[in-house]
Design a protein around this motif. Sequence first.
Motif, PDB file in Angstrom:
ATOM      1  N   SER A  46     -24.509 -15.326  36.470  1.00 59.48           N
ATOM      2  CA  SER A  46     -24.796 -16.037  37.589  1.00 59.48           C
ATOM      3  C   SER A  46     -23.965 -17.382  37.524  1.00 59.48           C
ATOM      4  CB  SER A  46     -26.238 -16.559  37.750  1.00 59.48           C
ATOM      5  OG  SER A  46     -27.302 -15.578  37.493  1.00 59.48           O
ATOM      6  N   VAL A  47     -23.326 -17.829  38.786  1.00 52.22           N
ATOM      7  CA  VAL A  47     -22.248 -18.874  38.581  1.00 52.22           C
ATOM      8  C   VAL A  47     -22.390 -19.203  40.312  1.00 52.22           C
ATOM      9  CG1 VAL A  47     -20.433 -17.193  39.278  1.00 52.22           C
ATOM     10  CG2 VAL A  47     -19.956 -19.338  38.383  1.00 52.22           C
ATOM     11  N   GLN A  48     -22.183 -20.515  40.375  1.00 53.41           N
ATOM     12  CA  GLN A  48     -22.123 -21.175  41.566  1.00 53.41           C
ATOM     13  C   GLN A  48     -20.820 -20.784  42.565  1.00 53.41           C
ATOM     14  OE1 GLN A  48     -23.116 -25.448  41.134  1.00 53.41           O
ATOM     15  NE2 GLN A  48     -24.920 -24.956  41.722  1.00 53.41           N
ATOM     16  N   ALA A  49     -20.751 -20.938  43.580  1.00 55.02           N
ATOM     17  CA  ALA A  49     -19.561 -20.620  44.534  1.00 55.02           C
ATOM     18  C   ALA A  49     -18.478 -21.354  44.062  1.00 55.02           C
ATOM     19  CB  ALA A  49     -19.829 -20.572  45.979  1.00 55.02           C
TER      20      ALA A  49
ATOM     21  N   GLY B  92     -16.956 -20.976  41.138  1.00 56.33           N
ATOM     22  CA  GLY B  92     -16.776 -20.781  39.716  1.00 56.33           C
ATOM     23  C   GLY B  92     -15.870 -19.349  39.487  1.00 56.33           C
TER      24      GLY B  92
ATOM     25  N   LYS C 141     -17.114 -16.196  45.397  1.00 61.31           N
ATOM     26  CA  LYS C 141     -17.967 -16.278  46.780  1.00 61.31           C
ATOM     27  C   LYS C 141     -19.276 -15.819  46.680  1.00 61.31           C
ATOM     28  CE  LYS C 141     -13.601 -16.354  49.354  1.00 61.31           C
ATOM     29  NZ  LYS C 141     -12.634 -15.525  50.367  1.00 61.31           N
ATOM     30  N   PRO C 142     -20.239 -16.005  47.559  1.00 55.32           N
ATOM     31  CA  PRO C 142     -21.395 -15.440  47.528  1.00 55.32           C
ATOM     32  C   PRO C 142     -21.459 -13.953  47.818  1.00 55.32           C
ATOM     33  CG  PRO C 142     -21.870 -17.362  48.582  1.00 55.32           C
ATOM     34  CD  PRO C 142     -20.232 -17.259  48.221  1.00 55.32           C
TER      35      PRO C 142
ATOM     36  N   THR D 127     -21.293 -11.238  45.026  1.00 55.34           N
ATOM     37  CA  THR D 127     -22.470 -10.565  44.315  1.00 55.34           C
ATOM     38  C   THR D 127     -22.600  -9.201  44.338  1.00 55.34           C
ATOM     39  OG1 THR D 127     -23.489 -12.758  44.763  1.00 55.34           O
ATOM     40  CG2 THR D 127     -24.898 -10.890  44.450  1.00 55.34           C
TER      41      THR D 127
ATOM     42  N   VAL E  21     -23.404 -14.726  42.520  1.00 57.83           N
ATOM     43  CA  VAL E  21     -22.785 -15.957  43.162  1.00 57.83           C
ATOM     44  C   VAL E  21     -23.331 -16.803  43.952  1.00 57.83           C
ATOM     45  CG1 VAL E  21     -20.629 -17.110  44.035  1.00 57.83           C
ATOM     46  CG2 VAL E  21     -20.538 -14.982  42.422  1.00 57.83           C
ATOM     47  N   SER E  22     -24.046 -17.808  43.764  1.00 58.74           N
ATOM     48  CA  SER E  22     -24.875 -18.581  44.518  1.00 58.74           C
ATOM     49  C   SER E  22     -24.072 -19.671  45.587  1.00 58.74           C
ATOM     50  CB  SER E  22     -26.047 -19.353  43.918  1.00 58.74           C
ATOM     51  OG  SER E  22     -25.525 -20.228  42.831  1.00 58.74           O
ATOM     52  N   SER E  23     -24.653 -19.957  46.539  1.00 58.65           N
ATOM     53  CA  SER E  23     -23.780 -21.177  47.474  1.00 58.65           C
ATOM     54  C   SER E  23     -24.338 -22.492  47.321  1.00 58.65           C
ATOM     55  CB  SER E  23     -23.967 -20.462  48.943  1.00 58.65           C
ATOM     56  OG  SER E  23     -25.229 -20.624  49.177  1.00 58.65           O
TER      57      SER E  23
END
Length: 125
Positions: A11-14, A16, A87-88, A91, A123-125
């Motif tokens: 899991s990573v943030q947008a 990343g 980007k989200p 995912t 990928v979370s926003s």
Amino acid sequence: QVPLVESGGGSVQAGGSLRLSCAASGRTISMYAMGWFRQAPGKEREFVAGVSRSGGSTSHADSVKGRFTISRDNGKNTVYLQMDSLKPEDTAVYYCAAGPRFGGVASKEKEYDTWGQGTTVTVSS
């Protein structure tokens, strides 16, 4: 066929980065064209990137061009997918695949006959 095992998902943030690895065992991957595909929830599996047997040719889907880079190290029997600026919409479950194509890059599912179990990228926003 050559057994394939993917790793590196998570899991990573947008914005990343992640690097996926695909390790092969039993036979050298230098005998195979290699590729990465992904399948998002509710969608069909799609081509992400491919690399020729030697690594001299690569191809990337338009949706990831400029952000993702496929590479291979035949000496380590491993293929990589470097994913930057995530980007989200990236995912998905990402699958590594091997195919017998002799020259160039294989970009269609039917060109691959061996698949890994997949690794999940969120990928979370």
